[in-house]
Design a protein around this motif. Sequence first.
Motif, short mmCIF file in Angstrom:
data_model
loop_
_atom_site.label_atom_id
_atom_site.label_comp_id
_atom_site.label_asym_id
_atom_site.label_seq_id
_atom_site.Cartn_x
_atom_site.Cartn_y
_atom_site.Cartn_z
N GLY A 613 28.43 31.15 39.28
CA GLY A 613 28.20 32.03 40.43
C GLY A 613 28.01 31.28 41.73
N CYS A 614 28.64 30.10 41.85
CA CYS A 614 28.42 29.29 43.06
C CYS A 614 29.22 29.81 44.24
CB CYS A 614 28.75 27.83 42.79
SG CYS A 614 30.53 27.52 42.68
N LYS A 615 30.20 30.64 44.02
CA LYS A 615 31.03 31.27 45.06
C LYS A 615 31.94 30.31 45.81
CE LYS A 615 27.52 34.77 46.19
NZ LYS A 615 26.77 35.35 47.29
N SER A 616 32.02 29.05 45.36
CA SER A 616 32.83 28.11 46.15
C SER A 616 34.32 28.48 46.14
CB SER A 616 32.63 26.67 45.68
OG SER A 616 32.84 26.60 44.29
N GLU A 630 27.88 41.10 42.15
CA GLU A 630 26.46 40.80 42.44
C GLU A 630 25.57 41.05 41.21
OE1 GLU A 630 25.16 39.36 45.00
OE2 GLU A 630 26.81 39.44 46.44
N SER A 631 25.91 42.10 40.47
CA SER A 631 25.00 42.45 39.36
C SER A 631 25.04 41.36 38.28
CB SER A 631 25.39 43.81 38.78
OG SER A 631 26.71 43.75 38.26
N GLN A 633 26.35 38.31 38.88
CA GLN A 633 26.34 36.99 39.54
C GLN A 633 27.51 36.12 39.07
OE1 GLN A 633 23.98 35.59 42.06
NE2 GLN A 633 23.96 37.81 42.29
N LYS A 634 28.69 36.76 38.97
CA LYS A 634 29.89 36.04 38.56
C LYS A 634 31.03 36.38 39.53
CE LYS A 634 28.09 34.97 34.43
NZ LYS A 634 27.65 33.60 34.15
N ALA A 635 31.94 35.44 39.65
CA ALA A 635 33.14 35.70 40.45
C ALA A 635 34.15 36.47 39.60
CB ALA A 635 33.76 34.40 40.92
N ILE A 636 34.96 37.30 40.27
CA ILE A 636 36.02 38.07 39.58
C ILE A 636 37.32 37.89 40.34
CG2 ILE A 636 36.76 40.34 38.80
CD1 ILE A 636 33.88 41.26 39.10
N ILE A 637 38.41 37.65 39.58
CA ILE A 637 39.71 37.53 40.23
C ILE A 637 40.50 38.81 40.03
CG2 ILE A 637 41.91 36.28 40.27
CD1 ILE A 637 40.35 33.78 39.44
N ASN A 638 40.99 39.38 41.12
CA ASN A 638 41.84 40.56 41.04
C ASN A 638 43.27 40.10 40.72
OD1 ASN A 638 43.55 42.69 41.55
ND2 ASN A 638 42.43 43.39 43.37
#
Lengths: 680, 400
Positions: A613-616, A630-631, A633-638
């Motif tokens: 969840g570093c958002k880099s 946010e819930s 705390q992970k990134a998601i790729i569309n």
Amino acid sequence: MKPIVPKKHEPVRIGYYICHCGTNIAAMVDVEAVAKYVATLPNVAVSRHYKYMCSDPGQELIQQDIREHRLNRIVVEACSPLLHEHTFRKATEAAGLNPFYCQMVNTREHNSWVHTDRAEATRKAMALAHAAIERVPHHKSLEVKKVPINPDVLIVGGGIAGIHAALTLANAGKMVYLVEREPTIGGHMAKFDKTYPTLDCAMCVLSPKMAAVGSHPNIHLWTYSEVAKVDGYVGNFQVTVRRKPRYIVEDLCTGCQECVAACVFKEPKFPDEFNLGLGKRKPVFLPFAQAIPPIVMIDPEVCLNFKRGKNPDGTHTVSDKCKKTCVQACGDRKAIDFKQTEETKNITVGTIVMATGFKIFDARRTPFFGYGIYPNVYNALEVERLINASGPTEGEIVLRNGQRPKKVAIVHCVGSRDENTNRWCSRVCCLYSLKLAHLIKEHTDAEVYNFYIDMRTPGKGMEEFYNRVAEEGMHLIRGKVADVYPDPNDGATGRVVVQAEDTLTNKILKIPVDMVVLSVGLEPHPEADNLRRLFNLSCSSEGWFLERHVKLAPVSTFTDGIFLAGCCQGPKDIPDSVAQAGAAAAEAMALIDKGHIEQEPNTAYILADECSGCKSCIPLCPYSAISFDESRQKAIINEALCKGCGTCVAACPSGSIVQNLFEDDEIFSEIEGLLAPVPA
Amino acid sequence: MVATREPAVVDRTTTLETLLQTPAGKRMMTCIQCGTCGGTCPYGDTMDFSPRLVINMLRGGFMDEVIKSESLLQCVACYACMAKCPRGIRLTDVLLPLVKEQVLVTHTPMPAEFQKSLENMNRYGNPMGESPRKRAAWTATAGVKIPIMAELKREVDVLWFVECYTSFYARGQDNSRATARLFNALGVDFAILGNEEKCAGECGQLTWESGLFESLAEYNMKVFNKYKFRRLVTGDAHAYNAFHFRYPMFGLTQPAEHTTQFLARHLDRLKPMLKKPLDLTVTYHDACCLGRATGSYDEGRALLQAIPGVKLVEMVHNRVNSLCCGGGGGGMWLDTYYKQKGMDRLSDRRVKEAIATGADVLAVACPYEISRFEDALKVVPHTKPIVVRDVVELLAESLA
């Protein structure tokens, strides 16, 4: 046919095929030796070489082997995947195997075409094959994703190419946005007098098409406008267009030009752009009689109601100093708006046609032809305007001193075929020079001298046209003009001497003439480089937009969904520009009517368990395809937005982003295969 | 233009037989026979073989006919053909010298005046046959101290290569005296070679005799190698041309500059010193070896415009299109031959254009031009007086 899904425990069985490509590959690579070598590699069940893998029998060979030898991986070593990856994936799929179990190796463009040592090239083919053989066992079954396409089209540039593409698409029921930077459409063709080889009048054939664009319900025509920003990708481009203020409300102007008549400037005083400064216009003006849209505009640089000079932000300040007789004349129509400012439009389109045209060579760059120094030296476009009945002299060919020329020299190849300026042949100049020779003679009965290097008249009806003009009694001199200077024996008529070697008689000619016409070449538009960046296109080293394949994809670009039409891709005449515009429209339509884009499944996905969840990755994605949950705390790729560029995969500090077709296992195995020893 | 922007030329071993295999020769294979070279050549209309035809005869294997003709005697190495060539073919400094060399071998005798000058260069190190021991004699009249390398015995910033006309001819010495005053005013750390110097040999090379050029170049290089200096500056455009293009092949590593280039580089310091207004209308003649050969068109003009009171006007032919004075490529010693052939003198053609500008001064930057244009002015009628001055002479005159 039931799809073959290899089971986990099922052994990998690879079919390997190396293509001769006639002699393209086989002449530089010992394909038989490569096939023999590959047969010895692990997991290879079948290894063959074949004359043309892309032929029907070649594809059938793969399908038959899949069925007979229960193959579950295919490697084809042939040309660039750009050309035939699709072919072999389809062949693989037709035999019931997932198409992404097929891998291509480029041994033509990357090997046989670029090397001269057959033994080394053969070793390279073996190494490349080994890399693929190591890679394919890691391949997975993948699904092609379908994304809907926006059916609207943006066309950039309103010359003959843009006009033709717009009408073709609009007539097929597509919604078209036609953006033109000048106040009117028509481009260069609107400035020409007659056109070769038929000598029909340019405006007679162009103006009906211009009018059709102006009134077409499916065309949004935005003149005096420029594209400012392009985002997105094929099927879904977001485009921002700047509409520059013309100080006229387009919907309210009727084109009556009463404002022009009423302007406080009784006489036209300012250089008229449409006539290349040979004529004059007022601060409020219609670019030319048949302009589309037939709407006037105000030039704030010279209109008295504006303060002199631009503000630092490019705008102009109203001075309110003028009597504004134009506003009185406009009356209740209220079409004049001095407070108009730049307007920004945001649109979404699925496809784009670039038709941004060219510029003519500035002959001042070759000073020895005297352009810009001697008043009687003109460029060819200026002469088109002089000959044209709607031009500054109403079709009378007269010099700046009002005299009619008795002797005229036409200088070919000015700014073409010249290492000092432009290396290319501009392709249209020989023929337009012959046309101008004919027209000048017809209008003035002058002696006309054409100085050429090689007379290039290919194309339908062109050589016949050359023959016709020659018969009219032109002086056709094979030799390039080397010097133009004032005639020492001339009083004050401005006569100049053109000096050239007649290379067929070995004589140096010094011919005094009243007028010199420079047949200037075609150059990339000065904005081409900015446009290239804006639309993410490639350019040739000369600056022309680069087509995807010179023969087989001549109107496509390396950016999916963007097509080329007309001279922005290279110099061409009107018939070719129109043909290309039609082709570009058809290519766009092929995409639109399919209704969706098939996306290569080379997208990236996040291993949620490992994502910290570093958002880099989020700001790095050029397609804004990554969001943050946010819930969790992970990134998601569309997946619909991901274009498979791999930026996030490389940047992820925890290695928790994986890209289909470029997984670590696949790439590391490929490298191992590539670096493995190859027989000498 | 293309050819002149590329400093590399063929190596010293190239002959007419091997030329087409070299990079420069491959360019000749691309010739489209457009005739720009023949059309711009100042003597194109008197040549049996125009430069265009020479290229095609070379490609067709008919060079014998070209060598037998007198066409190449009419080449004044003005670079006009090369500068305008749309294929960037090195005619002036690669192809034509190789042909000329063969012409020299085949034609005996060559015009006497010309033959004598080459012999003088060989024997005395200058084309006029002056005593080499008097080469530095002019320094006595310089008005300022002219340091000589052999006496100075230390490194200098500028090695000033004075050259022949500027050492021996009275009007040439005016140039040297002016240069000395300007160097002095700018505080340049300079020295000359004095009597050790020999002709740079440019005309030997570009005309006919590569052997003569090589022996002069090797001699001068040997002298250069005795001393330490950071740059080579010369007032002779032809010598500059040789130092710029040819001497690096003989081992010259220091940059070479023409005085106009050197002074233009120091113009911000020089300009405040130019206090005396000259009140003259001046037209500037582009020396072939500076302009077309190396693209140096602006320096001379910038210097003239820095002089208070000078109004610069242009002749019809200027910059890349400038007309040659006729002195290059051996033309300096072929005037009698040209006259016998009934050919125009190019310096006459040029001064007619200068006269037509109405200028008071025809400014030049090459020592050949002083004598050529002054001679031409004696025969070309004109009503308003016009004089020929080197740019450095005008600058020195304007020094307060």
